[in-house]
Design a protein around this motif. Structure first.
Motif, PDB file in Angstrom:
ATOM      1  N   ASP A   2     -18.671   5.205   5.980  1.00 47.31           N
ATOM      2  CA  ASP A   2     -20.097   5.270   5.689  1.00 47.31           C
ATOM      3  C   ASP A   2     -20.403   6.565   4.917  1.00 47.31           C
ATOM      4  O   ASP A   2     -20.023   7.653   5.352  1.00 47.31           O
ATOM      5  CB  ASP A   2     -20.807   5.202   7.034  1.00 47.31           C
ATOM      6  CG  ASP A   2     -22.285   5.437   6.996  1.00 47.31           C
ATOM      7  OD1 ASP A   2     -22.787   6.122   6.099  1.00 47.31           O
ATOM      8  OD2 ASP A   2     -22.955   4.929   7.903  1.00 47.31           O
ATOM      9  N   LEU A   3     -21.067   6.440   3.788  1.00 50.13           N
ATOM     10  CA  LEU A   3     -21.414   7.588   2.952  1.00 50.13           C
ATOM     11  C   LEU A   3     -22.238   8.608   3.727  1.00 50.13           C
ATOM     12  O   LEU A   3     -22.016   9.814   3.633  1.00 50.13           O
ATOM     13  CB  LEU A   3     -22.177   7.098   1.717  1.00 50.13           C
ATOM     14  CG  LEU A   3     -22.459   8.094   0.622  1.00 50.13           C
ATOM     15  CD1 LEU A   3     -21.175   8.641   0.041  1.00 50.13           C
ATOM     16  CD2 LEU A   3     -23.271   7.430  -0.473  1.00 50.13           C
ATOM     17  N   HIS A   4     -23.170   8.122   4.522  1.00 46.10           N
ATOM     18  CA  HIS A   4     -24.028   9.001   5.323  1.00 46.10           C
ATOM     19  C   HIS A   4     -23.186   9.799   6.326  1.00 46.10           C
ATOM     20  O   HIS A   4     -23.410  10.992   6.528  1.00 46.10           O
ATOM     21  CB  HIS A   4     -25.094   8.158   6.024  1.00 46.10           C
ATOM     22  CG  HIS A   4     -26.184   8.951   6.642  1.00 46.10           C
ATOM     23  ND1 HIS A   4     -27.032   9.752   5.924  1.00 46.10           N
ATOM     24  CD2 HIS A   4     -26.558   9.070   7.944  1.00 46.10           C
ATOM     25  CE1 HIS A   4     -27.887  10.325   6.745  1.00 46.10           C
ATOM     26  NE2 HIS A   4     -27.611   9.932   7.975  1.00 46.10           N
ATOM     27  N   GLN A   8     -22.795  13.857   6.642  1.00 44.38           N
ATOM     28  CA  GLN A   8     -22.997  14.562   7.905  1.00 44.38           C
ATOM     29  C   GLN A   8     -21.757  15.369   8.281  1.00 44.38           C
ATOM     30  O   GLN A   8     -21.867  16.496   8.759  1.00 44.38           O
ATOM     31  CB  GLN A   8     -23.365  13.575   9.014  1.00 44.38           C
ATOM     32  CG  GLN A   8     -24.756  13.007   8.850  1.00 44.38           C
ATOM     33  CD  GLN A   8     -25.139  12.071   9.992  1.00 44.38           C
ATOM     34  OE1 GLN A   8     -24.295  11.529  10.691  1.00 44.38           O
ATOM     35  NE2 GLN A   8     -26.435  11.884  10.155  1.00 44.38           N
ATOM     36  N   PHE A   9     -20.585  14.795   8.061  1.00 39.85           N
ATOM     37  CA  PHE A   9     -19.340  15.510   8.333  1.00 39.85           C
ATOM     38  C   PHE A   9     -19.295  16.837   7.574  1.00 39.85           C
ATOM     39  O   PHE A   9     -18.897  17.871   8.132  1.00 39.85           O
ATOM     40  CB  PHE A   9     -18.127  14.641   7.958  1.00 39.85           C
ATOM     41  CG  PHE A   9     -16.857  15.428   7.806  1.00 39.85           C
ATOM     42  CD1 PHE A   9     -16.178  15.918   8.916  1.00 39.85           C
ATOM     43  CD2 PHE A   9     -16.344  15.699   6.542  1.00 39.85           C
ATOM     44  CE1 PHE A   9     -15.008  16.661   8.773  1.00 39.85           C
ATOM     45  CE2 PHE A   9     -15.182  16.434   6.390  1.00 39.85           C
ATOM     46  CZ  PHE A   9     -14.513  16.925   7.509  1.00 39.85           C
ATOM     47  N   PHE A  63      -9.313  16.810   4.718  1.00 41.37           N
ATOM     48  CA  PHE A  63     -10.260  15.706   4.574  1.00 41.37           C
ATOM     49  C   PHE A  63     -11.545  16.184   3.896  1.00 41.37           C
ATOM     50  O   PHE A  63     -12.062  15.528   2.993  1.00 41.37           O
ATOM     51  CB  PHE A  63     -10.555  15.100   5.952  1.00 41.37           C
ATOM     52  CG  PHE A  63     -11.418  13.871   5.894  1.00 41.37           C
ATOM     53  CD1 PHE A  63     -10.961  12.699   5.301  1.00 41.37           C
ATOM     54  CD2 PHE A  63     -12.690  13.875   6.439  1.00 41.37           C
ATOM     55  CE1 PHE A  63     -11.749  11.563   5.252  1.00 41.37           C
ATOM     56  CE2 PHE A  63     -13.484  12.746   6.394  1.00 41.37           C
ATOM     57  CZ  PHE A  63     -13.022  11.586   5.795  1.00 41.37           C
ATOM     58  N   ARG A  64     -12.037  17.362   4.305  1.00 46.33           N
ATOM     59  CA  ARG A  64     -13.255  17.929   3.704  1.00 46.33           C
ATOM     60  C   ARG A  64     -13.100  18.079   2.198  1.00 46.33           C
ATOM     61  O   ARG A  64     -14.005  17.713   1.425  1.00 46.33           O
ATOM     62  CB  ARG A  64     -13.565  19.292   4.325  1.00 46.33           C
ATOM     63  CG  ARG A  64     -14.784  19.973   3.698  1.00 46.33           C
ATOM     64  CD  ARG A  64     -14.798  21.463   3.906  1.00 46.33           C
ATOM     65  NE  ARG A  64     -13.577  22.070   3.396  1.00 46.33           N
ATOM     66  CZ  ARG A  64     -13.080  23.218   3.835  1.00 46.33           C
ATOM     67  NH1 ARG A  64     -13.660  23.890   4.800  1.00 46.33           N
ATOM     68  NH2 ARG A  64     -11.969  23.710   3.306  1.00 46.33           N
ATOM     69  N   ASP A  65     -11.962  18.599   1.759  1.00 42.85           N
ATOM     70  CA  ASP A  65     -11.747  18.794   0.322  1.00 42.85           C
ATOM     71  C   ASP A  65     -11.809  17.463  -0.427  1.00 42.85           C
ATOM     72  O   ASP A  65     -12.410  17.376  -1.503  1.00 42.85           O
ATOM     73  CB  ASP A  65     -10.418  19.487   0.065  1.00 42.85           C
ATOM     74  CG  ASP A  65     -10.405  20.929   0.572  1.00 42.85           C
ATOM     75  OD1 ASP A  65     -11.491  21.487   0.860  1.00 42.85           O
ATOM     76  OD2 ASP A  65      -9.304  21.493   0.693  1.00 42.85           O
ATOM     77  N   HIS A  66     -11.228  16.427   0.139  1.00 37.77           N
ATOM     78  CA  HIS A  66     -11.265  15.102  -0.493  1.00 37.77           C
ATOM     79  C   HIS A  66     -12.674  14.511  -0.462  1.00 37.77           C
ATOM     80  O   HIS A  66     -13.108  13.895  -1.444  1.00 37.77           O
ATOM     81  CB  HIS A  66     -10.275  14.151   0.188  1.00 37.77           C
ATOM     82  CG  HIS A  66      -8.858  14.431  -0.171  1.00 37.77           C
ATOM     83  ND1 HIS A  66      -8.270  13.967  -1.326  1.00 37.77           N
ATOM     84  CD2 HIS A  66      -7.913  15.156   0.458  1.00 37.77           C
ATOM     85  CE1 HIS A  66      -7.024  14.387  -1.389  1.00 37.77           C
ATOM     86  NE2 HIS A  66      -6.778  15.112  -0.309  1.00 37.77           N
ATOM     87  N   VAL A  67     -13.382  14.709   0.634  1.00 37.12           N
ATOM     88  CA  VAL A  67     -14.754  14.192   0.735  1.00 37.12           C
ATOM     89  C   VAL A  67     -15.644  14.884  -0.289  1.00 37.12           C
ATOM     90  O   VAL A  67     -16.436  14.225  -0.977  1.00 37.12           O
ATOM     91  CB  VAL A  67     -15.312  14.366   2.168  1.00 37.12           C
ATOM     92  CG1 VAL A  67     -16.809  14.080   2.215  1.00 37.12           C
ATOM     93  CG2 VAL A  67     -14.569  13.460   3.146  1.00 37.12           C
ATOM     94  N   LEU A  71     -17.551  12.756  -3.101  1.00 35.92           N
ATOM     95  CA  LEU A  71     -19.011  12.745  -3.218  1.00 35.92           C
ATOM     96  C   LEU A  71     -19.458  13.323  -4.560  1.00 35.92           C
ATOM     97  O   LEU A  71     -20.440  12.880  -5.143  1.00 35.92           O
ATOM     98  CB  LEU A  71     -19.659  13.489  -2.052  1.00 35.92           C
ATOM     99  CG  LEU A  71     -19.493  12.832  -0.681  1.00 35.92           C
ATOM    100  CD1 LEU A  71     -20.176  13.673   0.401  1.00 35.92           C
ATOM    101  CD2 LEU A  71     -20.002  11.413  -0.665  1.00 35.92           C
ATOM    102  N   GLY A  72     -18.704  14.304  -5.059  1.00 43.29           N
ATOM    103  CA  GLY A  72     -18.990  14.846  -6.388  1.00 43.29           C
ATOM    104  C   GLY A  72     -18.801  13.788  -7.464  1.00 43.29           C
ATOM    105  O   GLY A  72     -19.611  13.686  -8.393  1.00 43.29           O
ATOM    106  N   GLU A  73     -17.756  12.993  -7.346  1.00 46.53           N
ATOM    107  CA  GLU A  73     -17.517  11.912  -8.311  1.00 46.53           C
ATOM    108  C   GLU A  73     -18.608  10.848  -8.229  1.00 46.53           C
ATOM    109  O   GLU A  73     -19.043  10.322  -9.253  1.00 46.53           O
ATOM    110  CB  GLU A  73     -16.143  11.277  -8.080  1.00 46.53           C
ATOM    111  CG  GLU A  73     -15.000  12.113  -8.586  1.00 46.53           C
ATOM    112  CD  GLU A  73     -15.060  12.320 -10.093  1.00 46.53           C
ATOM    113  OE1 GLU A  73     -15.239  11.336 -10.838  1.00 46.53           O
ATOM    114  OE2 GLU A  73     -14.947  13.475 -10.524  1.00 46.53           O
ATOM    115  N   LEU A  74     -19.048  10.525  -7.023  1.00 45.87           N
ATOM    116  CA  LEU A  74     -20.139   9.555  -6.875  1.00 45.87           C
ATOM    117  C   LEU A  74     -21.422  10.080  -7.517  1.00 45.87           C
ATOM    118  O   LEU A  74     -22.125   9.332  -8.204  1.00 45.87           O
ATOM    119  CB  LEU A  74     -20.385   9.230  -5.400  1.00 45.87           C
ATOM    120  CG  LEU A  74     -19.333   8.348  -4.751  1.00 45.87           C
ATOM    121  CD1 LEU A  74     -19.581   8.266  -3.244  1.00 45.87           C
ATOM    122  CD2 LEU A  74     -19.333   6.962  -5.367  1.00 45.87           C
TER     123      LEU A  74
END
Length: 131
Positions: A2-4, A8-9, A63-67, A71-74
């Motif tokens: 979930d994007l949301h 939040q993460f 995981f944070r670095d990938h997220v 999200l930057g790409e989105l």
């Protein structure tokens, strides 16, 4: 995923504190705890160490670095779609430790492309990969 929940993460990862993160996100702390637990279950690994104080662990940092990149790409995709709908008028984002060496070329670019928004971000090189 979930994007949301991913958004939040990132707040929990930055603050390393569930109650403060819940306050910043304006959500109930138990709900945020469940979201993080569900995300860890989906990832298949704990993302935080919970001995005493909440701390992002090595898996969580990776995981944070990938997220952040995802999200930057989105966000870039969203901007590209909006720009395409506006018939190609777009923008350029530029990050640098200093802009002293590029003021001339940047001014020339702005003169040649007045309809393009130029967004400048000055920051240390260590922060650029996340931005």
């Amino acid at each position: 995923m979930d994007l949301h929940a991913l958004e939040q993460f990132l707040v929990v990862a930055r603050l390393e504190h569930l109650s403060r993160a819940a306050g910043e996100l304006r959500v109930a702390q138990p709900s945020l705890s469940r979201t993080i637990a569900r995300l860890e279950s989906e990832v298949g690994a704990p993302l935080f160490d919970r001995a005493g104080r909440l701390r992002l662990n090595e898996s969580g940092r990776l995981f944070r670095d990938h997220v952040e990149r995802s999200l930057g790409e989105l966000a870039a995709g969203r901007r590209a779609a909006v720009e395409a709908a506006r018939e190609g008028v777009g923008g350029v984002r530029l990050a640098s430790e200093t802009f002293l060496t590029i003021t001339g070329p940047l001014a020339a670019y702005k003169d040649a492309h007045a309809d393009v928004d130029v967004e400048l971000h000055q920051m240390p090189a260590t922060d650029m990969h996340r931005a």
